[in-house]
Scaffold this motif. Sequence first.
Motif, PDB file in Angstrom:
ATOM      1  N   THR A 252     -20.380  26.409   2.152  1.00 26.69           N
ATOM      2  CA  THR A 252     -20.176  26.937   0.806  1.00 26.69           C
ATOM      3  C   THR A 252     -21.510  27.422   0.252  1.00 26.69           C
ATOM      4  O   THR A 252     -22.577  27.010   0.702  1.00 26.69           O
ATOM      5  CB  THR A 252     -19.578  25.858  -0.120  1.00 26.69           C
ATOM      6  OG1 THR A 252     -20.454  24.735  -0.148  1.00 26.69           O
ATOM      7  CG2 THR A 252     -18.200  25.427   0.347  1.00 26.69           C
ATOM      8  N   GLY A 253     -21.449  28.310  -0.730  1.00 26.10           N
ATOM      9  CA  GLY A 253     -22.661  28.817  -1.357  1.00 26.10           C
ATOM     10  C   GLY A 253     -22.541  30.278  -1.712  1.00 26.10           C
ATOM     11  O   GLY A 253     -21.455  30.874  -1.655  1.00 26.10           O
ATOM     12  N   THR A 254     -23.670  30.862  -2.073  1.00 23.04           N
ATOM     13  CA  THR A 254     -23.742  32.265  -2.459  1.00 23.04           C
ATOM     14  C   THR A 254     -24.428  33.048  -1.340  1.00 23.04           C
ATOM     15  O   THR A 254     -25.478  32.640  -0.842  1.00 23.04           O
ATOM     16  CB  THR A 254     -24.511  32.440  -3.778  1.00 23.04           C
ATOM     17  OG1 THR A 254     -23.862  31.656  -4.782  1.00 23.04           O
ATOM     18  CG2 THR A 254     -24.547  33.890  -4.217  1.00 23.04           C
ATOM     19  N   TYR A 255     -23.813  34.166  -0.983  1.00 20.78           N
ATOM     20  CA  TYR A 255     -24.295  34.994   0.127  1.00 20.78           C
ATOM     21  C   TYR A 255     -24.394  36.450  -0.304  1.00 20.78           C
ATOM     22  O   TYR A 255     -23.810  36.852  -1.311  1.00 20.78           O
ATOM     23  CB  TYR A 255     -23.336  34.895   1.318  1.00 20.78           C
ATOM     24  CG  TYR A 255     -23.296  33.517   1.929  1.00 20.78           C
ATOM     25  CD1 TYR A 255     -24.110  33.191   3.003  1.00 20.78           C
ATOM     26  CD2 TYR A 255     -22.448  32.538   1.414  1.00 20.78           C
ATOM     27  CE1 TYR A 255     -24.073  31.925   3.566  1.00 20.78           C
ATOM     28  CE2 TYR A 255     -22.417  31.261   1.975  1.00 20.78           C
ATOM     29  CZ  TYR A 255     -23.230  30.963   3.045  1.00 20.78           C
ATOM     30  OH  TYR A 255     -23.206  29.715   3.597  1.00 20.78           O
ATOM     31  N   GLU A 256     -25.121  37.228   0.487  1.00 20.44           N
ATOM     32  CA  GLU A 256     -25.198  38.664   0.251  1.00 20.44           C
ATOM     33  C   GLU A 256     -25.154  39.383   1.590  1.00 20.44           C
ATOM     34  O   GLU A 256     -25.922  39.071   2.499  1.00 20.44           O
ATOM     35  CB  GLU A 256     -26.486  39.021  -0.488  1.00 20.44           C
ATOM     36  CG  GLU A 256     -26.588  40.487  -0.836  1.00 20.44           C
ATOM     37  CD  GLU A 256     -27.820  40.789  -1.660  1.00 20.44           C
ATOM     38  OE1 GLU A 256     -27.847  40.391  -2.842  1.00 20.44           O
ATOM     39  OE2 GLU A 256     -28.759  41.377  -1.109  1.00 20.44           O
TER      40      GLU A 256
ATOM     41  N   GLY B 167     -33.932  30.380  -6.310  1.00 23.02           N
ATOM     42  CA  GLY B 167     -34.620  31.665  -6.326  1.00 23.02           C
ATOM     43  C   GLY B 167     -34.981  32.171  -4.947  1.00 23.02           C
ATOM     44  O   GLY B 167     -35.770  33.105  -4.815  1.00 23.02           O
ATOM     45  N   THR B 168     -34.409  31.572  -3.898  1.00 23.50           N
ATOM     46  CA  THR B 168     -34.785  31.977  -2.548  1.00 23.50           C
ATOM     47  C   THR B 168     -33.655  32.732  -1.859  1.00 23.50           C
ATOM     48  O   THR B 168     -32.485  32.565  -2.174  1.00 23.50           O
ATOM     49  CB  THR B 168     -35.166  30.765  -1.682  1.00 23.50           C
ATOM     50  OG1 THR B 168     -34.027  29.931  -1.519  1.00 23.50           O
ATOM     51  CG2 THR B 168     -36.302  29.979  -2.304  1.00 23.50           C
ATOM     52  N   ARG B 169     -34.056  33.542  -0.921  1.00 20.35           N
ATOM     53  CA  ARG B 169     -33.155  34.332  -0.091  1.00 20.35           C
ATOM     54  C   ARG B 169     -33.514  34.070   1.360  1.00 20.35           C
ATOM     55  O   ARG B 169     -34.642  34.316   1.769  1.00 20.35           O
ATOM     56  CB  ARG B 169     -33.423  35.810  -0.377  1.00 20.35           C
ATOM     57  CG  ARG B 169     -32.292  36.578  -0.907  1.00 20.35           C
ATOM     58  CD  ARG B 169     -32.749  37.991  -1.181  1.00 20.35           C
ATOM     59  NE  ARG B 169     -31.907  38.853  -0.381  1.00 20.35           N
ATOM     60  CZ  ARG B 169     -32.142  40.090  -0.108  1.00 20.35           C
ATOM     61  NH1 ARG B 169     -33.235  40.664  -0.544  1.00 20.35           N
ATOM     62  NH2 ARG B 169     -31.322  40.788   0.598  1.00 20.35           N
TER      63      ARG B 169
END
Length: 121
Positions: free
Chosen positions: A62-66, A34-36
Amino acid sequence: MRKGGGFLTTHVLDTARGVPAAGLRIDLWRLEGGTRAALASMATNADGRTDAPILPAEDFDTGTYELAFHAGDYLRTQGFADEAPFFLDVIPIRFGINDAAVHYHVPLLLSPYGYSTYRGS
């Protein structure tokens, strides 16, 4: 997560004017649970690209980015006026990196009322 030799780049084209989008601010965030976490903030150069990878090899994982493209600010400086709120202000593009050894390129094609993106090369 595994680190590798890959890196992340972007390119912004102003399709309404047919030119690279120079001076457009871009922020990069990493999302986990839940962190950015803010990783980078830079602006595009005269070619619509950042001067360096927005996520260089030494930080690439690796991971999720914006990526957050500050389109409203850019469009206002180009003379595209709109009543507040601007139709496109900040454009978030959320994507995943699953191979830390390759180059990821996330371009943005921008106009005042629409945009598109894809995984480039």
